[in-house]
Design an enzyme around this catalytic site. Sequence first.
Site, short mmCIF file in Angstrom:
data_model
loop_
_atom_site.label_atom_id
_atom_site.label_comp_id
_atom_site.label_asym_id
_atom_site.label_seq_id
_atom_site.Cartn_x
_atom_site.Cartn_y
_atom_site.Cartn_z
N ARG A 1 0.83 -1.21 0.00
CA ARG A 1 0.00 0.00 0.00
C ARG A 1 0.87 1.26 0.00
O ARG A 1 0.57 2.25 -0.68
CB ARG A 1 -0.94 -0.02 1.22
CG ARG A 1 -1.86 1.18 1.30
CD ARG A 1 -2.94 1.02 2.39
NE ARG A 1 -3.62 2.27 2.63
CZ ARG A 1 -3.59 2.97 3.77
NH1 ARG A 1 -2.92 2.50 4.82
NH2 ARG A 1 -4.22 4.12 3.88
N TRP B 1 -10.15 -8.89 2.89
CA TRP B 1 -10.96 -9.22 1.71
C TRP B 1 -11.18 -10.73 1.57
O TRP B 1 -12.06 -11.16 0.83
CB TRP B 1 -10.28 -8.68 0.45
CG TRP B 1 -10.40 -7.20 0.25
CD1 TRP B 1 -11.39 -6.56 -0.46
CD2 TRP B 1 -9.53 -6.16 0.72
NE1 TRP B 1 -11.18 -5.20 -0.45
CE2 TRP B 1 -10.05 -4.93 0.27
CE3 TRP B 1 -8.37 -6.15 1.49
CZ2 TRP B 1 -9.45 -3.69 0.55
CZ3 TRP B 1 -7.77 -4.92 1.77
CH2 TRP B 1 -8.30 -3.72 1.31
N HIS C 1 0.69 4.08 -2.87
CA HIS C 1 0.31 5.47 -2.56
C HIS C 1 1.44 6.45 -2.85
O HIS C 1 1.19 7.62 -3.15
CB HIS C 1 -0.16 5.58 -1.11
CG HIS C 1 -1.56 5.10 -0.90
ND1 HIS C 1 -2.40 5.62 0.04
CD2 HIS C 1 -2.26 4.14 -1.53
CE1 HIS C 1 -3.57 4.99 -0.01
NE2 HIS C 1 -3.51 4.07 -0.95
FE1 HIF Z 1 -6.09 -0.26 -1.68
N1 HIF Z 1 -7.09 0.23 0.00
N2 HIF Z 1 -7.31 0.92 -2.78
N3 HIF Z 1 -5.02 -0.69 -3.34
N4 HIF Z 1 -4.83 -1.36 -0.53
C1 HIF Z 1 -6.84 -0.21 1.27
C2 HIF Z 1 -5.91 -1.15 1.66
C3 HIF Z 1 -5.00 -1.71 0.80
C4 HIF Z 1 -8.40 1.60 -2.31
C5 HIF Z 1 -8.72 1.81 -0.98
C6 HIF Z 1 -8.14 1.12 0.07
C7 HIF Z 1 -5.33 -0.30 -4.60
C8 HIF Z 1 -6.44 0.39 -4.99
C9 HIF Z 1 -7.36 0.95 -4.15
C10 HIF Z 1 -3.79 -2.12 -1.01
C11 HIF Z 1 -3.29 -2.07 -2.29
C12 HIF Z 1 -3.89 -1.43 -3.36
C13 HIF Z 1 -7.74 0.42 2.18
C14 HIF Z 1 -7.77 0.19 3.69
C15 HIF Z 1 -8.56 1.24 1.45
C16 HIF Z 1 -9.68 2.11 1.97
C17 HIF Z 1 -6.67 0.99 4.39
C18 HIF Z 1 -6.67 0.70 5.87
O1 HIF Z 1 -7.69 0.97 6.52
O2 HIF Z 1 -5.64 0.21 6.38
C19 HIF Z 1 -9.16 2.10 -3.44
C20 HIF Z 1 -10.44 2.92 -3.35
C21 HIF Z 1 -8.53 1.68 -4.58
C22 HIF Z 1 -8.99 1.87 -6.04
C23 HIF Z 1 -9.83 0.73 -6.48
C24 HIF Z 1 -4.35 -0.90 -5.62
C25 HIF Z 1 -5.04 -1.97 -6.43
C26 HIF Z 1 -5.79 -2.85 -5.55
C27 HIF Z 1 -3.72 0.08 -6.64
C28 HIF Z 1 -3.38 -1.52 -4.70
O3 HIF Z 1 -2.31 -2.12 -5.05
C29 HIF Z 1 -3.31 -2.98 0.04
C30 HIF Z 1 -2.19 -4.01 -0.11
C31 HIF Z 1 -4.06 -2.72 1.17
C32 HIF Z 1 -3.95 -3.39 2.53
C33 HIF Z 1 -3.09 -2.56 3.46
C34 HIF Z 1 -2.91 -3.17 4.82
O4 HIF Z 1 -2.48 -2.44 5.72
O5 HIF Z 1 -3.18 -4.35 5.04
#
Ligand code: HIF
Length: 288
Positions: A46, A189, A50
């Site tokens: 993440r 998920w 970001h």
């Molecule tokens: Fe995420 N994502 N992401 N994301 N994401 C979260 C957590 C992870 C979006 C929102 C969230 C991508 C796209 C999108 C990961 C990787 C990727 C969380 C929760 C939110 C809200 C954060 C928290 O509360 O800790 C949205 C709206 C996206 C556009 C669809 C990417 C494709 C899936 C680009 C991507 O690689 C990962 C890994 C996490 C888990 C982080 C963790 O701390 O476990």
Amino acid sequence: WYFYSKQQDETPAWKKVNYQSVYKDIADLLEDEDYDDGSYGPVFVRLAWHASGTYDKKTRTGGSSGGTIRHAPEAEHGANAGLEVARRRLEPLKQKYRNISYGDLYTLAGVVGIQELGGPTIQWRPGRSDLQAEACTPDGRLPDAAQGADHVRDIFYRMGFDDREIAALVGAHALGRCHSNRSGYEGPWNASPTAFTNFFYTELLENTWVTKKWDGPKQFVDKPTGAFMMLPADMAFKTDPRFRTYIELYARDQDTFFNDFSAAFAKLLELGVKFPDDAPTYRFKPLD
Ligand code: HIF
């Protein structure tokens, strides 16, 4: 000796780093039985995304190149809540490898997270150079999980991705979980949040998703267990017909998912980066 030492000094910082050794040291930081599901891999992924996903192809601003996600105000943008956990975990490596840039360290941590959790090889190049806080991007460049397909397209088209690449990227939500004290959402998920799989797609298609009854933001949980979750933005990949074609493809064909994801994620990490001409491309081998 004057000329000798002068020439030494002209070696660019990025060339003085043993990236294979950094890869190994990051991998050694992944496991921690007291943290989340036992691995920092998901939050490293993440962080890498970001750091990179602020790119705007029109103005050619943002992206991982300056490592600006470490600075306020970008560090404090709502979408980045909780990422200080990942940065803090990686900071000792910045101290150990003085010549690595933050942009290189954070993106490499994403590569390690994906590969060491069983995902595909992600090609990676070094050579980003740090910028100061003035280079931070404005708030609002990362996606809002409360919104749907139009918004997701706006955000990822701005970076230069197409529908197939977006659908491939979203498979990374097989990893990790949402934290109510970070994004406000809650839960993983699927049942194996520390394994990189195509389960995002299979769970999305095979489960019945219902609105979670709680005080928090609108999210979906699987019926009947309620153990797994989907964001409103995740659900858009099921309802939008053009996204859905790819979701179905990746649910039935894990190899195609791995190939497409690998290319799209490598592209994400390079958005807006002007690499030195002689920057090599690495394909690190997973340690296990
Ligand atoms: Fe995420 N994502 N992401 N994301 N994401 C979260 C957590 C992870 C979006 C929102 C969230 C991508 C796209 C999108 C990961 C990787 C990727 C969380 C929760 C939110 C809200 C954060 C928290 O509360 O800790 C949205 C709206 C996206 C556009 C669809 C990417 C494709 C899936 C680009 C991507 O690689 C990962 C890994 C996490 C888990 C982080 C963790 O701390 O476990």
